[in-house]
Design a protein around this motif. Sequence first.
Motif, short mmCIF file in Angstrom:
data_model
loop_
_atom_site.label_atom_id
_atom_site.label_comp_id
_atom_site.label_asym_id
_atom_site.label_seq_id
_atom_site.Cartn_x
_atom_site.Cartn_y
_atom_site.Cartn_z
N SER A 18 -23.64 30.69 -30.53
CA SER A 18 -23.98 29.54 -31.42
C SER A 18 -22.97 28.71 -31.91
O SER A 18 -22.26 28.16 -31.10
N ASN A 19 -22.65 28.49 -33.28
CA ASN A 19 -21.69 27.67 -33.54
C ASN A 19 -20.25 28.44 -33.02
O ASN A 19 -19.56 27.35 -32.77
N GLN A 49 -27.55 17.15 -28.22
CA GLN A 49 -28.15 18.12 -29.07
C GLN A 49 -29.14 17.65 -30.23
O GLN A 49 -30.15 18.32 -30.27
N TRP A 50 -28.61 16.35 -30.72
CA TRP A 50 -29.41 15.79 -31.74
C TRP A 50 -30.57 15.38 -30.97
O TRP A 50 -31.97 15.57 -31.80
N GLU A 53 -32.61 19.30 -29.78
CA GLU A 53 -32.71 20.76 -30.26
C GLU A 53 -33.93 20.78 -31.31
O GLU A 53 -34.56 19.71 -31.79
N THR A 55 -34.03 21.30 -34.71
CA THR A 55 -33.61 20.83 -35.85
C THR A 55 -32.59 19.68 -35.97
O THR A 55 -31.36 19.79 -36.29
N GLY A 57 -32.09 17.27 -37.67
CA GLY A 57 -31.30 16.93 -39.12
C GLY A 57 -30.00 17.46 -39.06
O GLY A 57 -29.11 17.09 -39.87
N HIS A 58 -29.80 18.79 -38.34
CA HIS A 58 -28.74 19.40 -38.59
C HIS A 58 -27.43 18.56 -38.16
O HIS A 58 -26.40 18.44 -38.64
N VAL A 59 -27.66 18.16 -36.88
CA VAL A 59 -26.68 17.16 -36.23
C VAL A 59 -26.43 15.67 -37.22
O VAL A 59 -25.16 15.31 -37.35
N ASN A 61 -26.92 15.43 -40.50
CA ASN A 61 -26.05 15.83 -41.52
C ASN A 61 -24.60 16.30 -41.12
O ASN A 61 -23.63 15.71 -41.76
N TYR A 62 -24.59 17.11 -39.96
CA TYR A 62 -23.04 17.35 -39.66
C TYR A 62 -22.20 16.10 -39.21
O TYR A 62 -21.04 16.17 -39.68
N ARG A 100 -32.87 25.91 -30.37
CA ARG A 100 -31.67 25.79 -31.15
C ARG A 100 -30.43 25.01 -30.60
O ARG A 100 -30.21 23.99 -30.93
#
Length: 160
Positions: A18-19, A49-50, A53, A55, A57-59, A61-62, A100
């Motif tokens: 993952s990460n 990924q944006w 995936e 979610t 919003g994760h990208v 935000n990151y 994910r």
Amino acid sequence: MVERGIADPDRLAVGGWSNGGYLTNCVVAATDRFKAASSGAGVVDMTIQWAIEDTPGHVVNYMEGLPWEKTQAMIDASPLYDLDKITTPMLIHVGEGDERVPAAHAHALYRGLADYLDVPCQLVVYPNTGHGLSSRTYREAKLKWDFAWLEHYVPMDTEE
């Protein structure tokens, strides 16, 4: 660890899921100090990924913005654009149904390294599974792949 004499600089390997898979992809694009790597469910391109995936919003935000707002940041955070710097033999793992970190990342990483850059690599796709290897059979299989990969590229010192 090397400076403290705990790690042998000639026998370093790196890996993660993952990460940790993303960070593995990043670190092998930044240095050739590792003799082998195992990347599991790791991002290779932030824009993709944006886009794909579960979610997005994760990208956002990151990266602190959208791809058209943070284009260079997306590129800079994406190991895809530095694949030509990778020389580390890579074992790439991914769940076929990973929402994910979709399998497209693993396929892109494998294609770049195997088909265009001649870097030793293998792609292992676990059928009918998502982001985590929830099956004991798959977890055991991953460990066996990792051990075999490491034994091939970073063999244990048999003189001790």
